[in-house]
Design an enzyme around this catalytic site. Structure first.
Site, PDB file in Angstrom:
ATOM      1  N   GLY A   1       0.842  -1.125   0.014  1.00 35.35           N
ATOM      2  CA  GLY A   1      -0.033   0.014   0.097  1.00 35.35           C
ATOM      3  C   GLY A   1       0.832   1.290  -0.144  1.00 35.35           C
TER       4      GLY A   1
ATOM      5  N   ASN B   1      -7.704   3.750   8.966  1.00 34.74           N
ATOM      6  CA  ASN B   1      -7.170   2.470   9.742  1.00 34.74           C
ATOM      7  C   ASN B   1      -7.327   2.833  11.153  1.00 34.74           C
ATOM      8  OD1 ASN B   1      -5.256   4.746   8.734  1.00 34.74           O
ATOM      9  ND2 ASN B   1      -3.748   3.857  10.009  1.00 34.74           N
TER      10      ASN B   1
ATOM     11  N   GLN C   1      -7.618  -0.207   4.049  1.00 36.69           N
ATOM     12  CA  GLN C   1      -8.490  -0.622   4.945  1.00 36.69           C
ATOM     13  C   GLN C   1      -9.700  -1.382   4.601  1.00 36.69           C
ATOM     14  OE1 GLN C   1      -7.296  -1.663   7.688  1.00 36.69           O
ATOM     15  NE2 GLN C   1      -5.198  -0.793   7.923  1.00 36.69           N
TER      16      GLN C   1
ATOM     17  N   SER D   1      -3.536  -3.092  -0.428  1.00 38.64           N
ATOM     18  CA  SER D   1      -2.375  -3.914   0.082  1.00 38.64           C
ATOM     19  C   SER D   1      -2.874  -5.203   0.348  1.00 38.64           C
ATOM     20  CB  SER D   1      -2.308  -3.258   1.257  1.00 38.64           C
ATOM     21  OG  SER D   1      -1.198  -3.808   2.077  1.00 38.64           O
ATOM     22  N   ALA D   2      -2.294  -6.175   0.056  1.00 41.52           N
ATOM     23  CA  ALA D   2      -2.759  -7.705   0.284  1.00 41.52           C
ATOM     24  C   ALA D   2      -2.680  -7.834   1.767  1.00 41.52           C
ATOM     25  CB  ALA D   2      -1.763  -8.569  -0.369  1.00 41.52           C
ATOM     26  N   HIS D   3      -1.827  -7.469   2.490  1.00 38.47           N
ATOM     27  CA  HIS D   3      -1.779  -8.274   3.739  1.00 38.47           C
ATOM     28  C   HIS D   3      -2.818  -7.814   4.866  1.00 38.47           C
ATOM     29  CE1 HIS D   3       0.134  -5.086   6.509  1.00 38.47           C
ATOM     30  NE2 HIS D   3       0.513  -4.540   5.177  1.00 38.47           N
TER      31      HIS D   3
ATOM     32  N   THR E   1      11.054  -7.499 -11.834  1.00 39.62           N
ATOM     33  CA  THR E   1      10.630  -8.937 -11.998  1.00 39.62           C
ATOM     34  C   THR E   1       9.439  -8.924 -11.066  1.00 39.62           C
ATOM     35  OG1 THR E   1      12.488  -9.868 -12.996  1.00 39.62           O
ATOM     36  CG2 THR E   1      10.807 -11.462 -11.976  1.00 39.62           C
TER      37      THR E   1
ATOM     38  N   CYS F   1       2.834   3.722  15.310  1.00 40.28           N
ATOM     39  CA  CYS F   1       3.881   3.242  16.068  1.00 40.28           C
ATOM     40  C   CYS F   1       4.890   2.390  15.321  1.00 40.28           C
ATOM     41  CB  CYS F   1       3.610   2.346  17.402  1.00 40.28           C
ATOM     42  SG  CYS F   1       2.478   1.090  16.876  1.00 40.28           S
TER      43      CYS F   1
HETATM   44  N1  PLP Z   1      -2.842   2.859   4.017  1.00 45.85           N
HETATM   45  C1  PLP Z   1      -3.755   2.530   5.049  1.00 45.85           C
HETATM   46  C2  PLP Z   1      -4.712   3.137   5.181  1.00 45.85           C
HETATM   47  C3  PLP Z   1      -2.833   1.386   5.841  1.00 45.85           C
HETATM   48  O1  PLP Z   1      -3.453   1.211   6.976  1.00 45.85           O
HETATM   49  C4  PLP Z   1      -1.596   1.117   5.343  1.00 45.85           C
HETATM   50  C5  PLP Z   1      -1.127   0.074   6.389  1.00 45.85           C
HETATM   51  O2  PLP Z   1      -0.945   0.380   7.558  1.00 45.85           O
HETATM   52  C6  PLP Z   1      -1.054   1.638   4.489  1.00 45.85           C
HETATM   53  C7  PLP Z   1      -1.580   2.597   3.299  1.00 45.85           C
HETATM   54  C8  PLP Z   1       0.348   0.997   3.949  1.00 45.85           C
HETATM   55  O3  PLP Z   1       0.151  -0.481   3.544  1.00 45.85           O
HETATM   56  P1  PLP Z   1       1.522  -1.390   3.426  1.00 45.85           P
HETATM   57  O4  PLP Z   1       1.797  -2.081   4.648  1.00 45.85           O
HETATM   58  O5  PLP Z   1       1.037  -2.528   2.487  1.00 45.85           O
HETATM   59  O6  PLP Z   1       2.762  -0.621   3.058  1.00 45.85           O
END
Ligand code: PLP
Length: 376
Positions: free
Chosen positions: A72, A145, A173, A193-195, A231, A321
């Site tokens: 992200g 978030n 989010q 963002s995948a995670h 890649t 944090c």
């Molecule tokens: N944007 C938001 C609203 C997020 O909560 C986060 C991650 O905490 C990010 C962007 C960043 O994503 P990434 O952890 O994949 O870099």
């Protein structure tokens, strides 16, 4: 290695979904480079393109609009690329990957509920237009978030487009928690963002209109239609695609988000009953069903996070944090919350593996700490 304990920090990262893990293990056995023309390369390419179709479908976009990134943060940075001198407007509650990447951006205020101040946005848009600079780029997140507050993106898009600007939406989010349609939202660019939805860390995507005029941040080969060289991380991308399919299925079945909202609401009711002075943030605005941000009166967030950790429960301070040092949340500060109260806020975020018993254990530990601290 499976960790024991209660995990209530899904907005930091969601545990890897089984489907994503399986897709990654399978992808690791594919030897080819997706840019190679031979059969091995074509097999790797198929994995990447299958995932691209899944990610595009998640947000109602076309596969060629998807640029895979390292997450992200990179997607947000890429969204900011574009003509030099273009004014940038951000909400004061954006993620640091936008705020820090555009330090001279004009910040638009939030109101006390956490919602964007639309009048302030209109004023800022009109001022930016008067400067005669190239059309403005506005970046507003769909869901916050820390508080889970959902912004009125469709209205924002009307205001931005009426003045010839472009709209980027950080949907990191919101993805997997809300149905998403890029066109309906009116976003020209959208970050994922995948995670955060059960995929692996270190992969994400920017979904961009074809005329978005992106300037690659990483230069080199012609991958990702010349928008991001290097890649592709095939296994991570395959895991991302599988997580997206699983998250979409949960959303389509319709039971998961109401289930999380019920757990979250039960937790908040119990917190308020045990500590009537506890302050809940964002509850007066539309909110993600999985997110809760509230204070324990008189007790710093770090103390709460550490005490809960000792009890085997993972939550986070409602503050940034990422460097290990806890700063009072800029999101809460933007909502007009005083520094002392902002330092007492924790974020509890639920997800697909959260069960009733997890909430009960959290409440037991949180209330015990509150009683101990009130007696001290
Ligand atoms: N944007 C938001 C609203 C997020 O909560 C986060 C991650 O905490 C990010 C962007 C960043 O994503 P990434 O952890 O994949 O870099």
């Amino acid at each position: 290695m499976r960790q024991q304990g209660v995990y209530l920090d899904y907005n930091a990262t969601a545990p890897l979904r089984r489907q994503a893990a399986e897709a990654m293990v399978e992808a690791f056995s594919v030897a080819g480079n997706p840019s190679s023309v031979h059969g091995f390369g074509r097999a790797a390419r198929r994995l990447v393109e299958t995932a691209r179709e899944a990610v595009a479908a998640l947000v109602g976009a076309e596969p060629d609009q998807v640029v895979f990134t390292s997450g992200g943060t990179e997607a947000n940075n890429l969204a900011l690329s574009g003509p030099a001198g273009r004014p940038v407007l951000l909400s004061a509650g954006e993620h640091d990957s936008l705020l820090k990447a555009a330090p001279s951006a004009i910040l638009v205020a939030l109101d006390a509920s956490g919602a964007l101040d639309l009048e302030a946005l209109e004023q800022a848009l009109d001022q930016a237009r008067e400067t005669g600079a190239p059309p403005v780029l506005v970046s507003i997140m769909l869901a916050n978030n820390e508080t889970g507050v959902i912004q009125p993106l469709e209205r924002v898009a009307e205001l931005v487009h009426a003045r010839g600007g472009r709209l980027h939406c950080d949907a990191v989010q919101a993805a997997g928690k809300l149905p998403l349609d890029k066109t309906r939202l009116g976003a020209d660019l959208l970050s994922l963002s995948a995670h955060k939805l059960g995929g692996p860390m270190g992969v994400g995507a920017l979904v961009a209109d074809r005329d978005a005029g992106l300037t690659p941040l990483i230069r080199g080969g012609g991958q990702e239609r010349r928008r991001r060289a290097g890649t592709e991380n095939v296994a991570a991308i395959a895991g991302f695609g599988a997580a997206v399919l699983a998250a979409r299925q949960d959303l389509a079945e319709g039971a998961e988000m109401p289930r999380l909202a019920r757990l979250r609401d039960r937790m908040e009711d119990a917190v308020q009953a045990a500590a009537p002075a506890a302050r809940l943030f964002g509850a007066d605005a539309p909110r993600l069903p999985n997110t809760s941000c509230f204070t324990m009166p008189g007790v710093r967030a770090e103390t709460q996070v550490m005490a809960l950790d000792l009890a085997g429960i993972a939550v986070s301070a409602g503050a940034a944090c990422s460097s290990g040092k806890v700063e009072p949340s800029h999101v809460l500060r933007a909502m007009g919350v005083g520094p002392l109260e902002a330092e007492q806020a924790i974020r509890v975020s639920l997800g697909w593996a959260t069960r009733e018993a997890d909430i009960s254990l959290f409440l037991e530990a949180w209330k015990a700490l509150y009683v101990r601290r009130s007696a001290a």
